[in-house]
Design a protein around this motif. Structure first.
Motif, PDB file in Angstrom:
ATOM      1  N   MET A   1      62.582 -12.342 -98.044  1.00 52.68           N
ATOM      2  CA  MET A   1      62.447 -11.300 -97.041  1.00 52.68           C
ATOM      3  C   MET A   1      63.367 -11.607 -95.869  1.00 52.68           C
ATOM      4  SD  MET A   1      58.356 -10.564 -96.884  1.00 52.68           S
ATOM      5  CE  MET A   1      58.419  -8.834 -96.502  1.00 52.68           C
ATOM      6  N   LYS A   2      63.808 -10.550 -95.216  1.00 49.96           N
ATOM      7  CA  LYS A   2      64.643 -10.688 -94.024  1.00 49.96           C
ATOM      8  C   LYS A   2      63.764 -10.570 -92.781  1.00 49.96           C
ATOM      9  CE  LYS A   2      68.784  -8.668 -96.000  1.00 49.96           C
ATOM     10  NZ  LYS A   2      69.771  -7.587 -95.888  1.00 49.96           N
ATOM     11  N   HIS A   3      63.852 -11.563 -91.918  1.00 47.10           N
ATOM     12  CA  HIS A   3      63.045 -11.606 -90.705  1.00 47.10           C
ATOM     13  C   HIS A   3      63.948 -11.492 -89.482  1.00 47.10           C
ATOM     14  CE1 HIS A   3      59.212 -13.154 -92.517  1.00 47.10           C
ATOM     15  NE2 HIS A   3      60.069 -13.424 -93.488  1.00 47.10           N
ATOM     16  N   LEU A   4      63.510 -10.736 -88.500  1.00 50.38           N
ATOM     17  CA  LEU A   4      64.136 -10.706 -87.188  1.00 50.38           C
ATOM     18  C   LEU A   4      63.103 -11.231 -86.212  1.00 50.38           C
ATOM     19  CD1 LEU A   4      66.452  -9.968 -85.273  1.00 50.38           C
ATOM     20  CD2 LEU A   4      65.413  -7.701 -85.052  1.00 50.38           C
ATOM     21  N   ILE A   5      63.469 -12.301 -85.504  1.00 54.92           N
ATOM     22  CA  ILE A   5      62.589 -12.900 -84.508  1.00 54.92           C
ATOM     23  C   ILE A   5      63.167 -12.568 -83.143  1.00 54.92           C
ATOM     24  CG2 ILE A   5      61.622 -15.043 -83.605  1.00 54.92           C
ATOM     25  CD1 ILE A   5      62.215 -16.271 -86.434  1.00 54.92           C
ATOM     26  N   VAL A   6      62.351 -11.986 -82.269  1.00 50.81           N
ATOM     27  CA  VAL A   6      62.767 -11.675 -80.903  1.00 50.81           C
ATOM     28  C   VAL A   6      61.888 -12.499 -79.975  1.00 50.81           C
ATOM     29  CG1 VAL A   6      63.100  -9.870 -79.177  1.00 50.81           C
ATOM     30  CG2 VAL A   6      63.417  -9.340 -81.598  1.00 50.81           C
ATOM     31  N   VAL A   7      62.537 -13.329 -79.139  1.00 47.88           N
ATOM     32  CA  VAL A   7      61.792 -14.231 -78.267  1.00 47.88           C
ATOM     33  C   VAL A   7      62.287 -14.088 -76.837  1.00 47.88           C
ATOM     34  CG1 VAL A   7      63.333 -16.176 -78.783  1.00 47.88           C
ATOM     35  CG2 VAL A   7      61.024 -16.628 -77.927  1.00 47.88           C
ATOM     36  N   ALA A   8      61.356 -14.233 -75.888  1.00 45.96           N
ATOM     37  CA  ALA A   8      61.710 -14.163 -74.467  1.00 45.96           C
ATOM     38  C   ALA A   8      61.023 -15.287 -73.704  1.00 45.96           C
ATOM     39  CB  ALA A   8      61.318 -12.811 -73.879  1.00 45.96           C
ATOM     40  N   HIS A   9      61.811 -16.271 -73.304  1.00 45.67           N
ATOM     41  CA  HIS A   9      61.361 -17.316 -72.380  1.00 45.67           C
ATOM     42  C   HIS A   9      62.599 -17.917 -71.739  1.00 45.67           C
ATOM     43  CE1 HIS A   9      59.401 -20.662 -70.482  1.00 45.67           C
ATOM     44  NE2 HIS A   9      58.222 -20.167 -70.853  1.00 45.67           N
ATOM     45  N   PRO A  10      62.632 -18.026 -70.401  1.00 53.64           N
ATOM     46  CA  PRO A  10      63.851 -18.513 -69.741  1.00 53.64           C
ATOM     47  C   PRO A  10      64.138 -20.003 -69.933  1.00 53.64           C
ATOM     48  CG  PRO A  10      62.122 -18.119 -68.134  1.00 53.64           C
ATOM     49  CD  PRO A  10      61.611 -17.601 -69.449  1.00 53.64           C
ATOM     50  N   ALA A  11      63.135 -20.804 -70.254  1.00 53.10           N
ATOM     51  CA  ALA A  11      63.336 -22.245 -70.389  1.00 53.10           C
ATOM     52  C   ALA A  11      63.520 -22.624 -71.859  1.00 53.10           C
ATOM     53  CB  ALA A  11      62.153 -23.005 -69.787  1.00 53.10           C
ATOM     54  N   GLU A  12      64.654 -23.206 -72.169  1.00 54.82           N
ATOM     55  CA  GLU A  12      64.944 -23.588 -73.552  1.00 54.82           C
ATOM     56  C   GLU A  12      63.998 -24.656 -74.084  1.00 54.82           C
ATOM     57  OE1 GLU A  12      69.132 -23.638 -75.131  1.00 54.82           O
ATOM     58  OE2 GLU A  12      69.527 -23.718 -72.965  1.00 54.82           O
ATOM     59  N   ASP A  13      63.451 -25.481 -73.188  1.00 55.98           N
ATOM     60  CA  ASP A  13      62.569 -26.565 -73.619  1.00 55.98           C
ATOM     61  C   ASP A  13      61.085 -26.184 -73.532  1.00 55.98           C
ATOM     62  OD1 ASP A  13      62.386 -26.523 -70.858  1.00 55.98           O
ATOM     63  OD2 ASP A  13      62.556 -28.698 -70.617  1.00 55.98           O
ATOM     64  N   SER A  14      60.797 -24.902 -73.464  1.00 55.22           N
ATOM     65  CA  SER A  14      59.409 -24.435 -73.345  1.00 55.22           C
ATOM     66  C   SER A  14      58.676 -24.515 -74.684  1.00 55.22           C
ATOM     67  CB  SER A  14      59.382 -22.983 -72.851  1.00 55.22           C
ATOM     68  OG  SER A  14      59.940 -22.126 -73.841  1.00 55.22           O
ATOM     69  N   PHE A  15      57.364 -24.467 -74.613  1.00 52.32           N
ATOM     70  CA  PHE A  15      56.543 -24.419 -75.818  1.00 52.32           C
ATOM     71  C   PHE A  15      56.885 -23.168 -76.630  1.00 52.32           C
ATOM     72  CE2 PHE A  15      52.668 -23.146 -78.102  1.00 52.32           C
ATOM     73  CZ  PHE A  15      52.483 -24.271 -78.889  1.00 52.32           C
ATOM     74  N   THR A  16      57.120 -22.053 -75.947  1.00 49.80           N
ATOM     75  CA  THR A  16      57.467 -20.794 -76.620  1.00 49.80           C
ATOM     76  C   THR A  16      58.718 -20.964 -77.473  1.00 49.80           C
ATOM     77  OG1 THR A  16      56.495 -19.479 -74.839  1.00 49.80           O
ATOM     78  CG2 THR A  16      58.099 -18.367 -76.241  1.00 49.80           C
ATOM     79  N   MET A  17      59.751 -21.587 -76.903  1.00 48.19           N
ATOM     80  CA  MET A  17      60.999 -21.771 -77.641  1.00 48.19           C
ATOM     81  C   MET A  17      60.831 -22.797 -78.760  1.00 48.19           C
ATOM     82  SD  MET A  17      62.783 -19.454 -76.370  1.00 48.19           S
ATOM     83  CE  MET A  17      64.210 -19.797 -77.379  1.00 48.19           C
ATOM     84  N   GLY A  18      60.043 -23.833 -78.520  1.00 49.15           N
ATOM     85  CA  GLY A  18      59.766 -24.816 -79.571  1.00 49.15           C
ATOM     86  C   GLY A  18      59.044 -24.180 -80.746  1.00 49.15           C
ATOM     87  N   LEU A  19      58.059 -23.349 -80.453  1.00 48.32           N
ATOM     88  CA  LEU A  19      57.328 -22.648 -81.495  1.00 48.32           C
ATOM     89  C   LEU A  19      58.261 -21.720 -82.269  1.00 48.32           C
ATOM     90  CD1 LEU A  19      54.521 -21.916 -82.768  1.00 48.32           C
ATOM     91  CD2 LEU A  19      54.475 -20.047 -81.129  1.00 48.32           C
ATOM     92  N   THR A  20      59.145 -21.034 -81.563  1.00 45.20           N
ATOM     93  CA  THR A  20      60.089 -20.123 -82.206  1.00 45.20           C
ATOM     94  C   THR A  20      60.990 -20.877 -83.173  1.00 45.20           C
ATOM     95  OG1 THR A  20      60.055 -18.645 -80.305  1.00 45.20           O
ATOM     96  CG2 THR A  20      61.934 -18.453 -81.791  1.00 45.20           C
ATOM     97  N   CYS A  21      61.516 -22.021 -82.747  1.00 44.74           N
ATOM     98  CA  CYS A  21      62.378 -22.830 -83.615  1.00 44.74           C
ATOM     99  C   CYS A  21      61.624 -23.311 -84.852  1.00 44.74           C
ATOM    100  CB  CYS A  21      62.953 -24.011 -82.844  1.00 44.74           C
ATOM    101  SG  CYS A  21      64.174 -23.532 -81.617  1.00 44.74           S
ATOM    102  N   ALA A  22      60.379 -23.756 -84.662  1.00 42.09           N
ATOM    103  CA  ALA A  22      59.570 -24.216 -85.789  1.00 42.09           C
ATOM    104  C   ALA A  22      59.273 -23.067 -86.756  1.00 42.09           C
ATOM    105  CB  ALA A  22      58.266 -24.835 -85.278  1.00 42.09           C
ATOM    106  N   TYR A  23      58.974 -21.900 -86.218  1.00 42.85           N
ATOM    107  CA  TYR A  23      58.688 -20.707 -87.024  1.00 42.85           C
ATOM    108  C   TYR A  23      59.918 -20.323 -87.853  1.00 42.85           C
ATOM    109  CZ  TYR A  23      57.133 -15.861 -87.943  1.00 42.85           C
ATOM    110  OH  TYR A  23      56.771 -14.676 -88.527  1.00 42.85           O
ATOM    111  N   ALA A  24      61.083 -20.288 -87.208  1.00 35.76           N
ATOM    112  CA  ALA A  24      62.328 -19.931 -87.898  1.00 35.76           C
ATOM    113  C   ALA A  24      62.649 -20.952 -88.994  1.00 35.76           C
ATOM    114  CB  ALA A  24      63.472 -19.837 -86.893  1.00 35.76           C
ATOM    115  N   SER A  25      62.463 -22.212 -88.689  1.00 35.49           N
ATOM    116  CA  SER A  25      62.727 -23.273 -89.659  1.00 35.49           C
ATOM    117  C   SER A  25      61.809 -23.159 -90.874  1.00 35.49           C
ATOM    118  CB  SER A  25      62.552 -24.628 -88.979  1.00 35.49           C
ATOM    119  OG  SER A  25      62.724 -25.667 -89.900  1.00 35.49           O
TER     120      SER A  25
END
Length: 129
Positions: A1-25
């Motif tokens: 399946m093709k997934h598009l992930i849209v994320v919004a958080h200004p800090a690259e080292d935030s929990f939100t961005m970490g979760l996004t990277c783990a989800y994508a991986s």
């Protein structure tokens, strides 16, 4: 399946961005393809302009960045939206993305006061933190 992930958080080292990277991986490990729209890092302009209130049509295709985002949503089987909750709402960056991209004529249309969705068949995942 093709997934598009849209994320919004200004800090690259935030929990939100970490979760996004783990989800994508994890999606890729499972054999899915994914594309991530990191709205802050890509410099997405969240400001809705008056001409963008017009319905999307052949005569009015919309702004280039919104059209590109709409094309990516069309190509995706699954849309995942990830953002923190601030002041009981999504960040302004995400709100601006939704306002500009999910336009009338693309995401929905209305006839005689009845609204019809135009993205049927898509799956959606919403992750709020």
């Amino acid at each position: 399946m093709k997934h598009l992930i849209v994320v919004a958080h200004p800090a690259e080292d935030s929990f939100t961005m970490g979760l996004t990277c783990a989800y994508a991986s994890e999606l890729e490990k499972l054999g899915h393809s994914q594309r991530t729209y990191d709205l802050y890092r890509m410099g997405f302009d969240p400001v809705l302009l008056a001409h963008e209130l017009l319905p999307v049509s052949a005569d009015h295709p919309g702004s280039a960045d919104s059209v590109r985002a709409q094309d990516d949503i069309r190509e995706a089987d699954v849309l995942t939206v990830i953002y923190p909750i601030w002041w009981m709402a999504m960040p302004a960056m995400m709100k601006g993305y939704i306002d500009r991209v999910f336009a009338r004529g693309f995401a929905y249309d209305s006839l005689n006061g009845v609204v019809h969705g135009l993205l049927s068949g898509k799956k959606a995942v919403l992750i709020t933190i």
